[in-house]
Design a protein around this motif. Sequence first.
Motif, mmCIF file in Angstrom:
data_model
loop_
_atom_site.group_PDB
_atom_site.id
_atom_site.type_symbol
_atom_site.label_atom_id
_atom_site.label_comp_id
_atom_site.label_asym_id
_atom_site.label_seq_id
_atom_site.Cartn_x
_atom_site.Cartn_y
_atom_site.Cartn_z
ATOM 1 N N GLY A 54 0.782 -1.231 0.000
ATOM 2 C CA GLY A 54 0.000 0.000 0.000
ATOM 3 C C GLY A 54 0.809 1.273 0.000
ATOM 4 O O GLY A 54 0.240 2.367 -0.050
ATOM 5 N N THR A 55 2.142 1.181 0.049
ATOM 6 C CA THR A 55 2.993 2.368 0.059
ATOM 7 C C THR A 55 2.919 3.102 -1.275
ATOM 8 O O THR A 55 2.908 2.485 -2.336
ATOM 9 C CB THR A 55 4.455 1.967 0.337
ATOM 10 N N THR A 56 2.860 4.435 -1.231
ATOM 11 C CA THR A 56 2.827 5.235 -2.445
ATOM 12 C C THR A 56 4.134 5.070 -3.225
ATOM 13 O O THR A 56 5.224 5.102 -2.648
ATOM 14 C CB THR A 56 2.608 6.719 -2.109
ATOM 15 N N THR A 57 4.004 4.890 -4.542
ATOM 16 C CA THR A 57 5.157 4.704 -5.418
ATOM 17 C C THR A 57 5.020 5.625 -6.633
ATOM 18 O O THR A 57 3.989 6.276 -6.828
ATOM 19 C CB THR A 57 5.257 3.241 -5.884
ATOM 20 N N LEU A 58 6.062 5.675 -7.467
ATOM 21 C CA LEU A 58 6.021 6.523 -8.665
ATOM 22 C C LEU A 58 5.062 5.972 -9.704
ATOM 23 O O LEU A 58 4.406 6.724 -10.425
ATOM 24 C CB LEU A 58 7.428 6.662 -9.254
ATOM 25 N N ILE A 59 4.992 4.644 -9.808
ATOM 26 C CA ILE A 59 4.047 3.972 -10.695
ATOM 27 C C ILE A 59 3.434 2.808 -9.924
ATOM 28 O O ILE A 59 3.990 2.358 -8.913
ATOM 29 C CB ILE A 59 4.721 3.458 -11.994
ATOM 30 N N ASN A 60 2.290 2.329 -10.384
ATOM 31 C CA ASN A 60 1.681 1.167 -9.751
ATOM 32 C C ASN A 60 2.584 -0.051 -9.940
ATOM 33 O O ASN A 60 3.010 -0.351 -11.063
ATOM 34 C CB ASN A 60 0.305 0.890 -10.342
ATOM 35 N N VAL A 61 2.899 -0.736 -8.836
ATOM 36 C CA VAL A 61 3.751 -1.920 -8.892
ATOM 37 C C VAL A 61 3.114 -3.026 -8.052
ATOM 38 O O VAL A 61 2.346 -2.763 -7.122
ATOM 39 C CB VAL A 61 5.167 -1.626 -8.378
ATOM 40 N N GLU A 62 3.435 -4.267 -8.401
ATOM 41 C CA GLU A 62 2.936 -5.394 -7.630
ATOM 42 C C GLU A 62 3.707 -5.538 -6.315
ATOM 43 O O GLU A 62 3.147 -5.949 -5.300
ATOM 44 C CB GLU A 62 3.038 -6.680 -8.449
ATOM 45 N N ASP A 63 5.021 -5.231 -6.347
ATOM 46 C CA ASP A 63 5.855 -5.301 -5.153
ATOM 47 C C ASP A 63 6.868 -4.167 -5.201
ATOM 48 O O ASP A 63 7.607 -4.037 -6.183
ATOM 49 C CB ASP A 63 6.603 -6.635 -5.073
ATOM 50 N N CYS A 64 6.900 -3.356 -4.148
ATOM 51 C CA CYS A 64 7.928 -2.314 -4.044
ATOM 52 C C CYS A 64 9.232 -2.945 -3.543
ATOM 53 O O CYS A 64 9.283 -4.147 -3.256
ATOM 54 C CB CYS A 64 7.475 -1.206 -3.101
ATOM 55 N N GLY A 65 10.280 -2.152 -3.432
ATOM 56 C CA GLY A 65 11.554 -2.675 -2.967
ATOM 57 C C GLY A 65 11.472 -3.295 -1.594
ATOM 58 O O GLY A 65 12.082 -4.333 -1.314
ATOM 59 N N ARG A 66 10.697 -2.675 -0.698
ATOM 60 C CA ARG A 66 10.547 -3.209 0.654
ATOM 61 C C ARG A 66 9.853 -4.561 0.630
ATOM 62 O O ARG A 66 10.236 -5.480 1.362
ATOM 63 C CB ARG A 66 9.754 -2.222 1.508
ATOM 64 N N CYS A 67 8.833 -4.704 -0.234
ATOM 65 C CA CYS A 67 8.101 -5.969 -0.310
ATOM 66 C C CYS A 67 8.953 -7.076 -0.929
ATOM 67 O O CYS A 67 8.785 -8.255 -0.612
ATOM 68 C CB CYS A 67 6.817 -5.788 -1.114
ATOM 69 N N LEU A 68 9.844 -6.717 -1.843
ATOM 70 C CA LEU A 68 10.730 -7.721 -2.434
ATOM 71 C C LEU A 68 11.669 -8.320 -1.396
ATOM 72 O O LEU A 68 12.037 -9.495 -1.475
ATOM 73 C CB LEU A 68 11.536 -7.102 -3.581
ATOM 74 N N SER A 69 12.063 -7.510 -0.402
ATOM 75 C CA SER A 69 12.980 -8.008 0.621
ATOM 76 C C SER A 69 12.255 -8.548 1.847
ATOM 77 O O SER A 69 12.716 -9.498 2.493
ATOM 78 C CB SER A 69 13.948 -6.895 1.045
ATOM 79 N N SER A 70 11.108 -7.936 2.191
ATOM 80 C CA SER A 70 10.367 -8.372 3.375
ATOM 81 C C SER A 70 8.870 -8.179 3.139
ATOM 82 O O SER A 70 8.263 -7.214 3.625
ATOM 83 C CB SER A 70 10.818 -7.571 4.608
ATOM 84 N N PRO A 71 8.243 -9.087 2.374
ATOM 85 C CA PRO A 71 6.846 -8.896 1.985
ATOM 86 C C PRO A 71 5.869 -9.152 3.129
ATOM 87 O O PRO A 71 6.114 -10.013 3.983
ATOM 88 C CB PRO A 71 6.653 -9.936 0.873
ATOM 89 N N PRO A 72 4.758 -8.413 3.171
ATOM 90 C CA PRO A 72 3.682 -8.746 4.106
ATOM 91 C C PRO A 72 3.135 -10.133 3.775
ATOM 92 O O PRO A 72 3.269 -10.618 2.649
ATOM 93 C CB PRO A 72 2.626 -7.669 3.842
ATOM 94 N N ARG A 73 2.491 -10.761 4.729
ATOM 95 C CA ARG A 73 2.028 -12.132 4.525
ATOM 96 C C ARG A 73 0.690 -12.204 3.802
ATOM 97 O O ARG A 73 0.274 -13.281 3.389
ATOM 98 C CB ARG A 73 1.965 -12.878 5.862
ATOM 99 N N TRP A 74 0.001 -11.066 3.668
ATOM 100 C CA TRP A 74 -1.194 -11.070 2.820
ATOM 101 C C TRP A 74 -0.759 -10.942 1.360
ATOM 102 O O TRP A 74 0.389 -10.622 1.059
ATOM 103 C CB TRP A 74 -2.151 -9.950 3.232
ATOM 104 N N GLN A 75 -1.705 -11.159 0.431
ATOM 105 C CA GLN A 75 -1.352 -11.188 -0.988
ATOM 106 C C GLN A 75 -1.601 -9.869 -1.719
ATOM 107 O O GLN A 75 -0.865 -9.509 -2.626
ATOM 108 C CB GLN A 75 -2.133 -12.309 -1.704
#
Length: 236
Positions: A54-75
């Motif tokens: 849910g973090t704001t990004t420059l473009i819509n992405v499926e996974d931000c950098g934080r999620c790639l390293s430590s993703p939340p457990r929901w989908q």
Amino acid sequence: MMPNRVPSWRDNLYQQLLFRHCALCQLPLTQTEQYWCNHCITLFPNHPYCHHCGTTTLINVEDCGRCLSSPPRWQRLYRLGEYRPPLQQLVHQLKFYGKFWLAQPLAQQLARQITHPAPLLLPVPLHWRRYCQRGFNQSHQLALALGTIFKSRVDPHAFQRVRHTPSQQQLTKVQRQHNLHHAFKLRRQTLPDHVAIIDDVITTGATVHQLTQLLIQHGVKQIDIYTLCHTESSVN
């Protein structure tokens, strides 16, 4: 105490008679507009965001950098916008000023973002003390409105808040997680593979993280988060 219910025909008539001006700019509404004019809706702070956390990004992405390293457990997380004006004021009015009828139009706007609705919607519960103070659960009101739109079931009793916790507003992320430890239990034993947790505002995600853990322990495969606002918070 306000009832937990979907607005009836009387509520709709009340809206038609008294809510014919935009609740934000006060200009007259057209026949196709409800609660807010189309111009004010464009002011809702809906920027591109990470569809996982849910973090704001420059473009819509499926996974931000934080999620790639430590993703939340929901989908998947669906949000209406950031916790900034005018959404901030609307959520504040819904939550703290008893304007429970705002749940319906806010849910209608949120529903437009949701591409694959879950068949079961689970609102974040309130402890009974806070429920008595507020008179209703805003997450339950949102879930009822979304359930009507999607024809999904709503179970307000699946989760139970078993421990009354202090307000989360001034706590860091680590403090929030500790504050909510063992604060909930899952009472519903039969669950579909796909469910959604409904919350009004997501900050660090500590609350929905705790609830997600309970659902995973009971074998749920797909867990989505539906929220009105995501707070770009500086808490760590």
